[in-house]
Design a protein around this motif. Sequence first.
Motif, short mmCIF file in Angstrom:
data_model
loop_
_atom_site.label_atom_id
_atom_site.label_comp_id
_atom_site.label_asym_id
_atom_site.label_seq_id
_atom_site.Cartn_x
_atom_site.Cartn_y
_atom_site.Cartn_z
N SER B 82 0.76 -1.10 -0.03
CA SER B 82 -0.16 0.07 -0.03
C SER B 82 0.91 1.09 0.14
O SER B 82 0.62 2.25 -0.60
CB SER B 82 -0.89 0.16 1.26
N SER B 110 -12.54 5.23 -2.37
CA SER B 110 -12.57 4.19 -1.75
C SER B 110 -12.52 4.21 -0.13
O SER B 110 -12.63 3.37 0.78
CB SER B 110 -11.78 2.98 -2.13
N ILE B 111 -12.09 5.59 0.43
CA ILE B 111 -11.62 5.94 1.58
C ILE B 111 -13.07 5.84 2.35
O ILE B 111 -12.96 5.18 3.63
CB ILE B 111 -11.12 7.21 1.77
N HIS B 115 -15.47 -1.40 4.84
CA HIS B 115 -14.51 -2.74 4.36
C HIS B 115 -15.46 -4.11 3.74
O HIS B 115 -14.79 -4.54 3.16
CB HIS B 115 -13.55 -3.30 5.57
N ALA B 118 -16.23 -3.34 0.29
CA ALA B 118 -15.14 -3.74 -0.45
C ALA B 118 -14.77 -5.06 -0.75
O ALA B 118 -14.54 -5.58 -1.91
CB ALA B 118 -13.79 -2.90 0.20
N THR B 163 -8.12 -6.47 -1.03
CA THR B 163 -9.16 -5.39 -0.47
C THR B 163 -8.52 -4.42 0.43
O THR B 163 -8.96 -3.36 0.38
CB THR B 163 -9.95 -6.45 0.59
N TYR B 164 -7.49 -4.80 1.36
CA TYR B 164 -6.69 -3.90 1.84
C TYR B 164 -6.06 -2.86 0.89
O TYR B 164 -5.87 -1.44 1.28
CB TYR B 164 -5.87 -4.42 2.76
N TRP B 166 -7.04 -1.97 -1.88
CA TRP B 166 -7.94 -0.99 -2.57
C TRP B 166 -8.50 -0.09 -1.27
O TRP B 166 -8.66 1.17 -1.68
CB TRP B 166 -9.23 -1.91 -2.90
N LYS B 167 -8.62 -0.34 -0.13
CA LYS B 167 -8.95 0.54 0.86
C LYS B 167 -8.02 1.44 1.55
O LYS B 167 -8.12 2.63 1.50
CB LYS B 167 -9.21 -0.42 2.07
N GLU B 168 -6.76 0.94 1.55
CA GLU B 168 -5.70 1.72 2.09
C GLU B 168 -4.60 2.58 1.43
O GLU B 168 -4.02 3.48 1.84
CB GLU B 168 -4.61 0.88 3.09
#
Lengths: 267, 290, 414
Positions: B82, B110-111, B115, B118, B163-164, B166-168
């Motif tokens: 990330s 995506s913030i 989760h 996501a 997933t992480y 994309w989120k982080e």
Amino acid sequence: MQKIIRWIVLISLVVVALAPILPQFVWSFSHRWLFPSLLPSEWSLEPWEYAFSTSSRVGEAFISSMAIGIVVSLLSIIVGLPASRALALYDFRGKSVIEWLLMVPIIVPGIVATMGIHQVFIRLRLTDTFIGVCLVHLIPCIPYMVLVMSSVFANYGTDLEDTARTLGAGPVSVFRYVTLPGILPGLLVSTMFTFLISWGQYITTVLIGGGSIITLPMVLFPFIAGTNYSNAASISLIFVAPAILVLIFTSRQLGRESAVMGGFGKL
Amino acid sequence: MRFLTLMEKLRVPLMIFPAVALICVLFFGGLTVGLGQSLGYFPAIGSYNLTFQYYSDVLTDSTFFESLWLTFRLALLSTVSSSVLAIGIAMVLRQSFKGSRFFTFMFQLSIPIPHLVAAAGIVLLVSQSGLTARIAYALGLINVPRDFPVMVFDRPGIAIQLTYLWKEVPFIGVVVLAVLQGVGPQYEEIARTLGANAWQRFRYVLLPLIMPGVLSTSIIVFAYVFSSYEIPLLLGVRYPTTLPVLAFKNYQDPDLSLRPQAMAMSIILTVIAVLLLVIYKRLAKYAVNS
Amino acid sequence: MFDMKRMTLILVVLMMLVLSTTAAQDSDELMGEVPGYATWADVLAAVKGTTVNWHMWGGSDKINSDVDNDIGARVQELYGITLNRVPLVDTADVVNKILDESAAGVTTGSVDLIWINGENFRTLKDASLLYGPWSEAIPNAKFVNWADPSLAFDFGTPVEGYESPWGHAQFVMEYNTALVGDAPPKTFEDLTAWVEANPGLFTYPAIPDFTGSVFLRHVFYWAAGGPEPFLGPFDQAVFDQYAPKVWEYLNALEPNLWRAGETYPEASALTDLLANQEVAFNMGYGPGNAASSILEGKYPETIRTFVFDTGTISNNNFVTIPFNAPNPAGAMVIANFMLGEEFQLKMSDPALWGWLSPISPTMYSSDFQAAVAAFERHPATLSTEELAAGALPEPPSAWVTAMEQGWVENVLQK
């Protein structure tokens, strides 16, 4: 050359950002969509009808999630704002200890403290209550609020407040007309973060809410776990909508206000 | 006058008291109860004797170490990848060009997304019968779903990490962007006039400036992945599973005598998290100074 | 004007109403004692305007809506009860909640009714955390054949009036004819042969998932040549006699399973894998699941079901009431409603749930029997006779626990 790279990066950025979300719109209108079909072979409004039916409890869960999120954000502001100001603007004995105390909950898995507090809450009759769930959501929310706001206060000079005070303004009007406008962009972002942290809590709510308090993640989870993706999609989109709205209101601050997001850089 | 100085003295304690009190009661209170249970003090099942039995049970169980290793590996890989991606994208987005506000917004998209949502989106995209696999089938690249690479319910945990990521990535990226916005162009201008090429300008001018921000957001990301429950539960293999999933499984077992073990696991998890933070801060300080 | 004719008519109608209500009340009497209430009329009087919190697995939108509409709306109409369905991901969560509340001395909890069976029931019953006995005393218990061991025992635990049946389940295998053809492997030897010939297309849910667990029990029954050795109290020697053959069978299967046995899916994920041709088989306790999934669009049209030649395990779904239920009367009324003709008919309807009934149809009216006989069977559903012919009992739950633990140690973690 550099321009080409830039556009490749930008286009893939948009594709990647949308790829997990946009197909869920299609899923939410599908009745039968099996491999290898690229589009549903049968369409249907059922997932939306279900989401809006009382049996799905989505409406009720939406209201609970919203109410918990708002209460938790307000409480975080009330207790977090004075603490961040103190940490940013004053030097005092034991300051680093206090800083550590307030930061450790960010590092330590939330589930750990929740499992411990669960027993106490049962005895205090706080399980299965709205207040109980709000309290347990505060554990991760207060630290994030303090983290961002102490950075905002550190970048914010108090000269203007002093001037206002010498001009005879009372504490309330100083806060109302000087302090608040100064910290507002930061406050918006940190409130957004606390709201979203509460909005997304799952396992802590399950444990403390005991099934009596139903929030959106709790109605969504069984459908994802149960691979019922059509219903999962319609509920997901309802779950996402307020979050996107919040982002639209705070996007500018996220992008421009260096002190605000910089707060995360001060851990 | 006396009263005023007293108020003056009490000002800071009064300001920090509510936050500290709430965190102490809720978080450290919970932790203390957990510590008590992990040592066998569990009045609910009539157990009062203090013992290290549960710790030795946990520490002699290979399942625990497999879970710990998995949790650590997922957290480390998600954090490093990330951070690298976030810096890269931030470097592109900081330039001013037409539409940069739109792209910045897309980057931030995506913030706020939970989760759970996501995770569902990633499964629909990358499972062996997901959208990507279907496109691959349409293009004739695969014939049956199992020809498609395994990314969900897999030992390496690819979907979990996606997933992480994309989120982080946006989370770290936004912080980096904020720092870069504060920097302005003058440093680079000076470096340019001194004859530094693009890589040198990045490595010796910008990187040191954004490093503190990257390091501390990466702690947050690491801690988040380290403590995650839902994502590995939904996207991961059944065995080994991550420590929070394992601990909670023991906690929710109808056999209440497994609770102290669950608590012992949690306390060990806490100690590791805090230790990692201390080490990380040391390393970060060292890295930034040198 | 005094209209004699009209008056008589009204009187007759009134008389009929009185008669019919007394008739209805005649049949609605308690058949035994329940804690706290002397008569069924007392129970009914106590429930008006109350809420019943029913904690139940919430992963099926169909069951969720039907419970709300077919049970919830009806009990509101009939008894003035508001049914509050509380969705669970895992029934063990609510069992834990009761255990915790009991440990903390909470005498009035928040759970009235739980959809339960097996291990979870045993945990609560062994800890004396259930209200009752009540289930043999409620009026509609007269339909229940308590002499039937599958109703008198729940995974070997005597029911003894602490839970009431409401649905019958039997294990079936589901397969995709597009991948398997029309002759699915109906013995464990054939299954091995098929899996070896078609690697990657078979798996079973990770244990302790209850579907994976029941598949494992079938392998034990196969290894022992029948269920008999496992029907008594748990015996380690008997377990050790058959377990090695089971682990050997499953471990031999493993390299050719989906993902080469590197992991096993959740039961719900397996449903999705079958739907999308990632695997060719699914399995579960719902004989009507294939049909309803096809109708709901979750399965392709090519899915069919079969049972093993040696039969498949069947059991019952029950509802129970925890010791600290705030509204046990309301919970009993709902349990009673679910044993009635109206609900059992809806539940058996293949167009709705397509479940099996725990009650023999001959216990109900001829209308009921005619309606059941008239149900159109979906091609993906086996006939009730075919299923009943091969129905096998569940072992006591101590066996289940031992088998599950053995699988985790000898197959999963190996």
